[in-house]
Design a protein around this motif. Structure first.
Motif, mmCIF file in Angstrom:
data_model
loop_
_atom_site.group_PDB
_atom_site.id
_atom_site.type_symbol
_atom_site.label_atom_id
_atom_site.label_comp_id
_atom_site.label_asym_id
_atom_site.label_seq_id
_atom_site.Cartn_x
_atom_site.Cartn_y
_atom_site.Cartn_z
ATOM 1 N N ASP A 192 18.881 44.583 60.169
ATOM 2 C CA ASP A 192 18.338 42.990 60.191
ATOM 3 C C ASP A 192 19.081 42.024 61.132
ATOM 4 O O ASP A 192 18.953 41.103 61.474
ATOM 5 N N ARG A 200 20.666 47.227 65.452
ATOM 6 C CA ARG A 200 19.667 47.642 64.400
ATOM 7 C C ARG A 200 19.611 47.039 63.297
ATOM 8 O O ARG A 200 20.461 46.215 62.849
ATOM 9 N N GLY A 254 19.010 43.877 53.454
ATOM 10 C CA GLY A 254 19.808 42.918 53.456
ATOM 11 C C GLY A 254 20.014 41.733 52.272
ATOM 12 O O GLY A 254 20.879 41.468 51.648
ATOM 13 N N ARG A 287 21.748 48.565 54.223
ATOM 14 C CA ARG A 287 21.660 47.394 55.140
ATOM 15 C C ARG A 287 22.339 47.771 56.471
ATOM 16 O O ARG A 287 21.421 47.404 57.560
ATOM 17 N N HIS A 288 23.373 48.243 56.567
ATOM 18 C CA HIS A 288 23.793 48.340 57.866
ATOM 19 C C HIS A 288 23.142 49.535 58.760
ATOM 20 O O HIS A 288 23.017 49.555 60.062
ATOM 21 N N GLU A 289 22.723 50.483 57.902
ATOM 22 C CA GLU A 289 21.917 51.816 58.696
ATOM 23 C C GLU A 289 20.741 51.638 58.826
ATOM 24 O O GLU A 289 20.014 52.354 59.686
ATOM 25 N N SER A 290 19.798 50.414 58.350
ATOM 26 C CA SER A 290 18.411 50.387 58.704
ATOM 27 C C SER A 290 18.283 50.305 60.086
ATOM 28 O O SER A 290 18.846 49.381 60.654
#
Lengths: 451, 370
Positions: free
Chosen positions: B190, B188, A366, A351-354
Motif C-alpha cells: 500500500d 511495494r 492494510g 500488509r508489508h509484503e503485498s
C-alpha cells in the motif's frame, strides 16, 4: 522412529563438503539416472513416487514436470525456489546449510529429466551465508565432473547458478520469482500462461521447492515405488517440519507422515511437549498462511478421529474444521498467547509484503492490519469483527496470486475458531491490555456430530 | 481464397457473440456493449501487457467451453482471459461478481482522497463512473488515508500520488511509446508509488499520453491545471499537420480559447485508432499548440449524453421549450443572481489559456484593478 531420507546423514561431520558427502553415498542418483535411465524414465519414477510439492500447495511434482512444454530449439529451465520466507518455515535453510550437496544432486537429476542445461537457485537475500555454502558446493561438484559439460560421459550439460533475492516474500510466488530472476520488479504474472509454457525469458520452466528437488535423490536411489510405500495414501515419502513456538525442542524434524499431531507435539523424539508445563492452546501446522486451529480441533478431527501429520488428515474438514499441511512451518501457541495479537502480527506481515499490484490485496491487507491493531489494543468495536470477515472474504480468490488468499486465511480462521476471544477484547477494553484471554474452552473435547 | 476464419461463440450474460480466437472476454463484451461490458480500470487495449491488476473486470465463467464445460473455480479477470468456443460468462447476472466488484470498488476508494471538487479529472474520471455504478454511498474505513511525498515530474505533468490506483498504464505508455522510461513503481504494497528514480522530469516526446491513459486524476496536464472544469469547456475535433504524430486531437475550448488539447477518445475512454494505429499525440501538439489558429477545426466532438461534459454540448441536442414564460402569462423568470455580479471567478474576460500556470484569485483580482 520414523524413517529419515533427507536428514539421514545430516549429523556426519563435514557432510557439507563433497568428499564426505560422496563417501557417504552421495551422487549415486546422478550416476544411476544419467547412466541407466532416459529423462522420461526419471520423470516417470518421480510420478510413481507420488511426491508432492513441499513448498506449500502440495501439487504432485511428477505431474508438474510432465506438463512442461517441450518445443524444439527452445531452452527449458529448472528453477529451485529457495526463497523461504513464510513465517515459521525454516526447513530449506537447514537443508541447504547442512546438506547443500543433496540439493545440487537433486537438481542435476531433475535438470536431466527436464532437459534444463542452466538451472537456477533463487535464494532469499537474507540467506546470504548460504549463498556461499551453495556456491562452494557447486564448485566442488563441478570440479568432480558432476556439473559442466558432458556430465559422466552422458552428453548432458548442466550448470547451476545461485541468484539472490532482495528481501521480498512475494518473490516466493513462482511467477514473481521468475520476474525477479529476470531482473524485473517482483510482481506476480497473470496466469495463464503458466511457467510450464512460458516461464523464465518466456521459455518453459519448472519451479520447485528445495525440499521437493532434494527428495528426488532418494526417489531415484530407491525407486519411486519404494518411496511411495513410505507414508500413507497420497502423502508419500518424508516431510521436513520446522517446529517452533512454545515447545521444548524447536527445530527441523523429518517425519514419515504416519504419526499423529499429538505425538509430534508431545513425544520426546520431536517437539518434546509444550514448554514450561503450559497447556496447548492453538497451532498453525503449515506456516503462517494456513488456518490456525484450536487445540481440540488440532488433535482430533471434527469426526472424532485422531489427526495425523499428513496432507489429507490435516486438511480433513476443509477450512471449517481443518487446516493445511502447507510448507511445514509448525507454530505452536500455548495458553499464554493471545490469538488477536498473533493474528495482528501476521496481518502486519502480509500488509508489508503485498506487492501492491492488485487492489484487493494492496488495500485490504492494510485495512485488516489496522482493524486488528485496534482490536488488540482494546479499542475495537463488535462490528469490526464482522468487517474483518467481510474484508477477508473479498480478498480471498479475487487476487492475481495466492498472497491474497494467504493473507485472508489466517484472519478468517482466527475469527472462525476464536471469535469469543475477539469479543472478549471488545468487551474488556481495559483488561485485555493487562492479561490474555487464556486457554478458555479451546482444548475441551468437542462433541462429535454423527452424520 | 483465404481460409474462412473459425469464430468462437461466447455467451455473456445470455447474449451470444461470435469473436475471433484469442479475443479476451472483455473485448468480446465490448463488441456487445452496454451494461454487459465489465468496467476496466487498468486494462487498456492499446497498451501491450496491461490489465489484470485492478480486479474490477472480474467475471464468472459458468461454462469453460464446448469441449470442457466445467466452470472456472474462481472469478477471472475478463481483460486477460481469452474466450473459448462455447464459453458462457456471467457478468451482471452473477451475484458473486457484483459482490466482488463492490468489494474492489471499496478497496480502490479506501485510500483515495475523494478530492473530486478540486481535481482536474472530475467529470471525466473513470473512478467516479465506477463508484457511481458499483460503489456504496458510505465508507467503512475509519483510519487516516495514506499520503505521499510530493514528486515533481517537470513542466508538463502533475502527479497526485494520493489519487493513484496503481493501474500501471502510464508505465506501459512510457515503456512502449517513449524513447526511455524514466518513471515506474517504487516500493511495494500500500505504499507503492509512481515515481522517477530519482526526481527526474518526464519530458519525453510522447510522455503526455500518460495523462490521457490515467483513469483517475493522478496524472493531469500542468498547462490545464485549475484552469477550468472539464464540463465548462467545449470539446471540438481538430487536426494539424504534425511530423511526429497523427495530429488528430480534441480541443477543449472556452469560447475561442484553447484550454487543453488531448487525443481523441472512443466510448471506452481509450485513444481512438486510425487505420489500426492508436492515435497517440505528441507533446508539441498537446502542450505547445494552444491557439485556435494552430488547428483546423473539424466540428464538435460527439459526447455520450450521459456524460457531464455533454451538459454544454449542442450536437443532436434538443433545447426544451421554455415554459415558464408561458405559464406566467408572458413574464420572464426573474433571475435571482448573476454569478458574475458577486464573483470574478471564471470571469469571461480573463483569458485563461494565456496565463502561466493555474488561475488563482490573484488572476481575477489583478484584472479588476486594471
Amino acid at each position: 522412529m520414523g524413517r529419515k531420507l533427507l536428514l539421514e546423514k545430516a549429523h556426519v561431520e563435514n557432510i557439507r563438503h563433497f568428499d564426505v558427502y560422496r563417501r557417504e553415498g552421495g551422487y549415486r542418483s546422478v550416476e544411476k539416472a544419467l547412466k541407466t535411465m532416459n529423462p522420461d524414465a526419471v520423470t516417470e519414477e518421480v510420478k510413481k513416487s507420488g511426491l508432492r510439492g513441499r513448498g506449500g500447495a502440495g501439487f504432485p511434482a511428477g505431474m508438474k514436470w510432465s506438463f512442461l512444454a517441450k518445443p524444439e530449439g527452445v531452452p527449458r529451465y529448472l528453477v529451485v525456489n529457495a526463497d523461504e520466507s513464510e513465517p515459521g518455515t525454516f526447513k530449506d535453510r537447514y537443508l541447504m546449510e547442512f546438506l547443500p550437496h543433496i540439493l545440487i544432486e537433486g537438481m542435476i537429476v531433475a535438470s536431466y529429466a527436464l532437459g534444463s542445461n542452466r538451472s537456477y537457485i533463487y535464494i532469499r537475500g537474507e540467506y546470504w551465508w548460504i549463498v556461499d555454502i551453495l556456491e562452494q558446493a557447486i564448485e566442488e561438484a563441478r570440479n568432480n565432473g558432476f556439473l559442466g559439460k558432458n556430465i559422466l560421459g552422458s552428453g548432458f550439460d548442466c550448470d547451476i547458478f545461485v541468484h539472490r533475492g532482495a528481501g521480498a516474500y512475494i518473490c516466493g510466488e513462482e511467477t514473481a520469482l521468475i520476474e525477479s530472476l529476470e531482473g524485473k520488479r517482483g510482481n506476480p504474472r497473470i496466469k495463464p500462461p503458466f511457467p510450464a509454457i512460458k516461464g523464465v525469458w518466456d521459455c518453459p520452466t519448472v519451479v520447485n521447492n528445495v525440499e521437493t528437488i532434494s527428495a528426488v535423490v532418494p526417489i531415484i536411489n530407491e525407486g519411486g515405488e519404494e518411496y511411495a510405500k513410505i507414508g500413507v495414501g497420497k502423502s508419500t515419502g518424508t516431510k521436513l517440519i520446522s517446529a517452533c513456538g512454545n515447545i521444548n525442542k524447536p527445530g527441523v524434524y523429518e517425519i514419515d507422515m504416519t504419526i499423529s499431531v499429538e505425538e509430534f507435539i508431545y513425544s520426546d523424539e520431536y517437539c518434546g511437549g509444550v514448554a514450561n508445563g503450559k497447556r496447548l492452546k492453538a497451532c498453525i501446522p503449515g506456516g503462517s498462511s494456513v488456518p490456525i486451529l484450536p487445540a481440540n480441533l488440532l488433535l482430533k478431527t471434527a469426526k472424532g478421529e485422531t489427526r495425523m501429520m499428513n496432507y489429507e488428515s490435516l486438511s480433513d474438514g476443509g477450512f471449517a474444521t481443518g487446516t493445511m499441511m502447507g510448507s511445514g512451518g509448525f507454530i505452536v501457541l500455548d495458553e499464554d498467547q493471545c490469538v488477536v495479537k498473533h493474528t495482528y502480527t501476521l496481518a502486519r506481515f502480509y500488509r508489508h509484503e503485498s506487492c501492491g499490484q492488485c487492489s484487493p490485496c494492496r488495500e485490504g491487507t492494510g485495512w485488516m492490519e489496522k482493524l486488528l491493531l485496534r482490536l488488540d489494543r482494546g479499542q475495537g468495536k463488535m462490528s469490526d469483527i464482522d468487517l474483518l470477515w467481510d474484508i477477508q472474504r473479498k480478498i480471498e480468490g479475487n487476487t492475481i496470486c495466492p498472497l491474497g488468499d494467504a493473507a485472508a486465511w489466517p484472519v478468517a480462521a482466527a475469527i472462525r475458531h476464536f471469535r469469543d476471544e475477539f469479543e472478549w477484547h471488545v468487551l474488556n477494553p481495559e483488561e485485555c491490555t493487562r492479561r490474555n484471554y487464556g486457554l478458555a474452552h479451546y482444548a475441551d473435547p468437542l462433541e462429535v456430530t454423527v452424520a | 481464397m483465404a481460409d474462412e476464419k473459425q469464430l468462437f461463440k461466447v455467451t455473456i450474460d445470455n447474449i451470444t457473440v461470435e469473436v475471433e480466437p484469442g479475443t479476451t472476454i472483455l473485448m468480446a463484451a465490448r463488441q456487445i456493449g452496454g451494461d454487459v461490458t465489465p468496467p476496466a480500470m487498468c486494462f487498456y487495449s492499446k497498451l501491450q501487457g496491461s490489465g489484470g491488476k485492478c480486479r474490477t473486470c472480474l467475471v464468472e465463467v459458468s461454462k469453460g467451453s464446448e469441449k470442457d464445460p466445467r466452470p472456472m473455480p474462481k472469478l477471472v479477470a475478463s481483460c486477460r482471459t481469452t474466450v473459448m468456443d462455447g464459453m458462457e460468462v456471467k457478468n451482471i447476472t452473477s451475484d458473486k461478481v457484483m459482490d466482488a466488484r463492490a468489494g474492489v470498488v471499496e478497496f480502490l476508494l479506501l485510500n483515495h482522497p475523494l478530492d473530486c471538487p478540486i481535481c482536474d479529472q472530475a467529470g471525466e474520471c473513470h473512478l467516479q463512473d465506477l463508484s457511481y455504478e458499483h460503489g456504496k454511498e458510505g465508507t467503512r474505513y475509519e483510519f487516516s488515508r495514506r499520503t505521499f511525498e510530493k514528486e515533481d515530474f517537470g513542466p508538463y505533468i502533475q502527479l497526485h500520488m494520493t489519487r493513484c490506483i496503481l493501474c500501471y498504464r502510464c508505465t506501459y505508455v512510457a515503456a512502449q511509446l517513449t524513447d526511455s522510461r524514466v518513471h515506474g513503481v517504487l516500493d511495494r504494497g500500500d505504499h507503492a508509488e509512481i515515481s522517477t528514480y530519482i526526481s527526474k522530469a518526464i519530458t519525453n516526446d510522447f510522455s503526455g499520453n500518460m495523462i490521457d491513459v490515467c483513469p483517475v486524476g493522478a496524472l493531469t496536464d500542468k498547462t490545464f491545471r485549475f484552469k477550468n472544469r472539464v464540463w465548462f469547456t467545449k470539446p471540438v475535433q481538430a487536426h494539424r499537420d504534425c511530423d511526429k504524430c497523427c495530429g488528430k486531437v480534441t480541443l477543449w475550448n472556452r469560447g475561442d480559447e484553447v484550454l487543453r488539447v488531448t487525443a481523441r477518445k472512443d466510448e471506452w475512454g481509450e485513444v481512438e485508432s486510425y487505420d489500426g494505429k492508436p492515435g497517440w499525440i505528441c507533446n508539441t501538439c498537446r502542450f505547445d499548440k494552444k491557439k485556435l489558429s494552430d488547428w483546423v477545426i473539424e466540428g464538435p466532438t460527439n459526447v455520450n449524453r450521459h456524460s457531464v461534459i455533454s451538459t454544454n454540448h449542442y450536437v443532436n441536442g434538443k433545447v426544451p421549450q421554455e415554459t415558464i414564460a408561458e405559464v406566467m402569462g408572458g413574464r420572464q423568470p426573474k433571475l435571482l443572481m448573476d454569478i458574475h455580479d458577486v464573483s470574478d471567478v471564471n470571469d469571461p474576460s480573463v483569458d485563461l489559456s494565456v496565463i502561466p500556470g493555474p488561475a488563482t484569485g490573484a488572476t481575477f483580482n489583478n484584472k479588476k484593478q486594471q
